[in-house]
Design an enzyme around this catalytic site. Structure first.
Site, PDB file in Angstrom:
ATOM      1  N   GLU A   1       0.813  -1.225   0.000  1.00  0.00           N
ATOM      2  CA  GLU A   1       0.000   0.000   0.000  1.00  0.00           C
ATOM      3  C   GLU A   1       0.842   1.268   0.000  1.00  0.00           C
ATOM      4  O   GLU A   1       0.475   2.255  -0.631  1.00  0.00           O
ATOM      5  CB  GLU A   1      -0.968  -0.006   1.180  1.00  0.00           C
ATOM      6  CG  GLU A   1      -2.217  -0.869   0.959  1.00  0.00           C
ATOM      7  CD  GLU A   1      -1.965  -2.360   1.058  1.00  0.00           C
ATOM      8  OE1 GLU A   1      -0.862  -2.740   1.508  1.00  0.00           O
ATOM      9  OE2 GLU A   1      -2.845  -3.145   0.687  1.00  0.00           O
TER      10      GLU A   1
ATOM     11  N   HIS B   1     -11.349  -5.164   9.122  1.00  0.00           N
ATOM     12  CA  HIS B   1     -11.739  -5.045   7.717  1.00  0.00           C
ATOM     13  C   HIS B   1     -13.099  -4.389   7.513  1.00  0.00           C
ATOM     14  O   HIS B   1     -13.660  -4.482   6.425  1.00  0.00           O
ATOM     15  CB  HIS B   1     -11.778  -6.428   7.064  1.00  0.00           C
ATOM     16  CG  HIS B   1     -10.446  -6.927   6.598  1.00  0.00           C
ATOM     17  ND1 HIS B   1      -9.341  -6.993   7.414  1.00  0.00           N
ATOM     18  CD2 HIS B   1     -10.036  -7.394   5.396  1.00  0.00           C
ATOM     19  CE1 HIS B   1      -8.323  -7.494   6.727  1.00  0.00           C
ATOM     20  NE2 HIS B   1      -8.707  -7.739   5.498  1.00  0.00           N
TER      21      HIS B   1
HETATM   22  C1  LIG Z   1      -2.388  -4.708   3.898  1.00  0.00           C
HETATM   23  C2  LIG Z   1      -3.345  -5.542   3.132  1.00  0.00           C
HETATM   24  N1  LIG Z   1      -3.477  -5.344   1.807  1.00  0.00           N
HETATM   25  C3  LIG Z   1      -4.330  -6.099   1.098  1.00  0.00           C
HETATM   26  C4  LIG Z   1      -5.074  -7.074   1.682  1.00  0.00           C
HETATM   27  C5  LIG Z   1      -6.041  -7.902   0.868  1.00  0.00           C
HETATM   28  N2  LIG Z   1      -5.535  -9.266   0.709  1.00  0.00           N
HETATM   29  C6  LIG Z   1      -5.915 -10.245   1.545  1.00  0.00           C
HETATM   30  S1  LIG Z   1      -5.143 -11.679   1.232  1.00  0.00           S
HETATM   31  C7  LIG Z   1      -4.283 -11.031  -0.059  1.00  0.00           C
HETATM   32  C8  LIG Z   1      -3.321 -11.886  -0.826  1.00  0.00           C
HETATM   33  C9  LIG Z   1      -2.196 -12.401   0.012  1.00  0.00           C
HETATM   34  O1  LIG Z   1      -1.433 -13.309  -0.689  1.00  0.00           O
HETATM   35  P1  LIG Z   1      -0.331 -14.219  -0.022  1.00  0.00           P
HETATM   36  O2  LIG Z   1       0.446 -13.417   0.966  1.00  0.00           O
HETATM   37  O3  LIG Z   1       0.426 -14.879  -1.090  1.00  0.00           O
HETATM   38  O4  LIG Z   1      -1.151 -15.282   0.824  1.00  0.00           O
HETATM   39  P2  LIG Z   1      -2.155 -16.414   0.316  1.00  0.00           P
HETATM   40  O5  LIG Z   1      -3.514 -15.788   0.301  1.00  0.00           O
HETATM   41  O6  LIG Z   1      -1.714 -16.876  -0.996  1.00  0.00           O
HETATM   42  O7  LIG Z   1      -2.121 -17.468   1.364  1.00  0.00           O
HETATM   43  C10 LIG Z   1      -4.625  -9.688  -0.241  1.00  0.00           C
HETATM   44  C11 LIG Z   1      -4.117  -8.818  -1.291  1.00  0.00           C
HETATM   45  C12 LIG Z   1      -4.933  -7.219   3.084  1.00  0.00           C
HETATM   46  N3  LIG Z   1      -5.668  -8.124   3.763  1.00  0.00           N
HETATM   47  N4  LIG Z   1      -4.053  -6.478   3.765  1.00  0.00           N
END
Ligand SMILES: Cc1ncc(C[n+]2csc(CCOP(=O)(O)OP(=O)(O)O)c2C)c(N)n1
Ligand SMILES: [Mg+2]
Lengths: 318, 324
Positions: free
Chosen positions: B60, B129
């Site tokens: 972000e 959230h």
């Molecule tokens: C600071 C923040 N930005 C965006 C999100 C939205 N978000 C939730 S999960 C995710 C993807 C995360 O991917 P990864 O770290 O690879 O974990 P995975 O879901 O694949 O286990 C995003 C963008 C969030 N929860 N927090």
């Protein structure tokens, strides 16, 4: 690994799978709300990892936390009840799918801000360092989380202060719909640890015995040397990012291909080949899980909603 | 006039401005291949390509920071925060950099930046959230904060925001993408910083915006059946705040209720009520009430979450109370 322990790991993996499959059904039926991220496909990672810890070692992870909760010893009842938002869930229905935790089981949560729990993990280890014990903090996170500042600040701090943290990156290829390739400057995530002169390795995450062995070694290293370690684990989520993912970013053939290395299938084959278990014994485990999950669903459905005054409880500790 | 959804209205504003001005591009998480977390930018990636629809890593600070930089050198980025809760992960850029740069360097830099962010509770997403922290952002001079409650306003205000030379936080509500409303067929702009009377009435003034508007309109129907006619003033922009229509209405009704989804303490209502007391004290016939979210982090459990959020009956009760 002893035979009983191997069977226990098999049991844990099947339990995660079935709890989540039932969870998905309950979600479709409207009994679970919010965001729910399934761990299906990744079971070997947390199962192998957490089996390698001492009970005093701490575990902290992101929102994809049902499996981790079960591996840490939370019951299917509590997990299911939390999913349904009931008073009998470990977070009393206030947290939901993304916010499971248990101080008693040394599980410090499910956290929903991507990367946000990494500095907190460094803090758990700082607390332990301050208390002069040799507990290890196991911090799990996704590939996507390694692109946010929190990750880099936490790794740098851990290395500089020689904190006992085992950083575990579950590289499941995608952060939501964005592949590692499209989001990360380095293709091997462990290279980021190199940047902090942190000891590291990359392993496959579909074979629970391999995860277990690598984790044992890494935890040992961290404990003995008071030095962080970075483990990149290759894995894959068979389901969408969360419920209701349009999955425009990947092809079904790719999913199918990964499903061929289903961690439960691999382990089952391994146990049979090594004659560590008979097919009958494994079927019995599956039947036991089925019953346990049925009971958990019944328990969760029959459990009370949190009381209205709970809305105002626990805003402050005092 | 065509009846379209809030989602379509926002989508249209984005495409119209992108088609009009090549300097406009979109930057954010899952805005491209995924099609936008709330499907607002669905199809954009195919239409405009990866240069104008920039999928970012989860970062972000980099999203908002890079958008600020690009804006400073003359582009017109629209940065999307998947939810406003992630603005806290980029707080320095949102409140401490973007709003300061024009002033602090004696007007040398311009930051023509729009930050689109989705806020609001009611979707069982848990405490981190589900927030409606609009008031926090409206606290900072140098940042403009817009939060529409109808498709027509969303489209017209977003188009103005994209053309503005100042940083603007444009707050949408996660549960309002499906609401429908009439939108003019021809091109139009709605000026930022103008409140609007969305419903006329003589008995009580309701001051609100965004989700509060949807709830207040429903409450107004109910109250009308009971013979009470409320006038609804929709702020639409929280900063700069346009008090004129609020004061004008209040001088007519002498009674007011402020409805907002955020918390009561230090909230939007706190500002509105003080301003009414400061600027129209002689017209006050009854204490002004605020209908807000309960002072708790939002829980996951549906029943508890709904109990914590402001609801139509709360508004009806407050209006009746100020009429006592
Ligand atoms: C600071 C923040 N930005 C965006 C999100 C939205 N978000 C939730 S999960 C995710 C993807 C995360 O991917 P990864 O770290 O690879 O974990 P995975 O879901 O694949 O286990 C995003 C963008 C969030 N929860 N927090
Ligand atoms: Mg991932």
């Amino acid at each position: 690994m002893k035979k009983e322990q191997q069977l226990d790991l098999y049991y844990q993996m099947v339990l995660i799978r079935r709890v989540e499959e039932r969870g998905a059904e309950l979600y479709q039926a409207g009994k679970i709300g919010g965001f729910m991220h399934l761990y299906i496909g990744q079971e070997a990672v947390s199962t192998g990892l957490i089996a390698a810890r001492e009970p005093r070692d701490r575990v902290i992870t992101a929102y994809r936390d049902h499996g981790v909760a079960l591996n840490c010893g939370l019951s299917a009842n509590e997990v299911m009840a939390e999913l349904l938002g009931k008073a009998t869930g470990m977070s009393k229905g206030k947290g939901g799918s993304m916010h499971m935790a248990s101080v008693e089981k040394n599980f410090w949560g499910g956290h929903a801000i991507v990367g946000g729990h990494l500095p907190i993990a460094a803090g758990l280890a700082t607390g332990d360092q301050y208390a002069k014990n040799d507990n290890v903090t196991i911090c799990m996170f996704g590939d996507g989380a390694t692109n946010i500042g929190y990750f880099h600040e936490a790794l740098n701090l851990a290395k500089t202060w020689k904190l006992r943290v085992l950083w575990v990156c579950e590289n499941n290829v995608y952060g939501m719909g964005t592949s590692v390739e499209r989001a990360s400057a380095v293709k091997e995530i462990r290279q980021k640890a190199e940047g902090y002169e942190m000891k590291n390795s990359r392993i496959g995450g579909m074979d629970v015995t391999k995860v277990y062995e690598a984790a044992k070694e890494a935890i040992d290293y961290v404990r003995k040397n008071s030095d962080p370690y970075f483990l990149e684990v290759d894995t894959y989520r068979f389901r969408g990012h969360s419920m209701g993912d349009p999955e425009r970013y990947r092809k079904q053939e790719e999913v199918k291909k990964w499903e061929e290395s289903d961690p439960i299938g691999i382990f089952r084959k391994h146990l049979l080949e090594k004659k560590a278990a008979t097919a009958k014994a494994l079927d019995e485990i599956e039947a036991r899980v089925e019953e346990e999950v049925n009971k958990a669903v019944e328990f969760a459905e029959a459990s009370p909603e949190p009381a209205m005054e709970d809305l105002f409880n626990e805003i402050y500790a005092e | 006039m065509a009846k379209i959804t809030m989602r379509e209205a926002i989508s249209q504003a984005l495409t119209e401005e992108m088609d009009r001005d090549p300097a406009v591009f979109i930057i954010g998480e899952e805005v491209g291949v995924w099609g936008g977390t709330y499907a607002v930018t669905k199809g954009f990636y195919d239409k405009y390509g990866p240069e104008r629809i920039k999928d970012t890593p989860i970062a972000e600070n980099a999203i908002i920071g890079a958008a600020i930089g690009a804006a400073m050198v003359g582009q017109r980025p629209i940065a999307e925060l998947m939810t406003i809760n992630f603005a806290f992960s980029a707080m320095d850029y949102v409140v401490n950099q973007a709003p300061k740069l024009h002033y602090m360097f004696g007007g040398q830099f311009m930051v023509p930046l729009v930050i689109r962010a989705v806020g609001g509770g009611g979707r069982q997403l848990g405490a981190t959230h589900s927030q409606t922290p609009d008031a926090i952002f409206a606290h900072f001079p140098g940042l403009k904060v817009v939060s529409p409650g109808t498709p027509e306003d969303a489209k017209g205000l977003l188009k103005s925001a994209i053309r503005s030379n100042d940083p603007i936080l444009f707050i949408e509500h996660a549960t309002m993408y499906q609401i429908r409303g009439d939108v003019p067929d021809e091109e139009y702009l709605i000026p930022i910083g103008k409140s609007k009377v969305q419903r006329e009435g003589k008995d009580v003034t309701i001051v609100t915006y965004c989700k509060g508007l949807e709830l207040s309109m429903k409450a107004a129907d109910e109250l009308s059946n009971a013979g009470i006619e409320v006038e609804i003033v929709d702020l639409r922009t929280l900063r700069p705040l346009d008090m004129e229509p609020v004061l004008e209405s209040f001088k007519k009704t002498n009674r007011a209720v402020v409805v907002e989804e955020g918390w009561k303490s230090y909230g939007v209502g706190s500002e509105i009520v003080s301003r009414i007391y400061e600027e129209a004290f002689d017209y006050v016939d009854a204490p002004i009430l605020r209908v807000t979210q309960k002072e708790v982090p939002l829980p996951y459990n549906r029943t508890l979450e709904q109990a914590a959020l402001p609801q139509v009956p709360d508004i009806v009760a407050a209006v009746k109370e100020v009429l006592k």
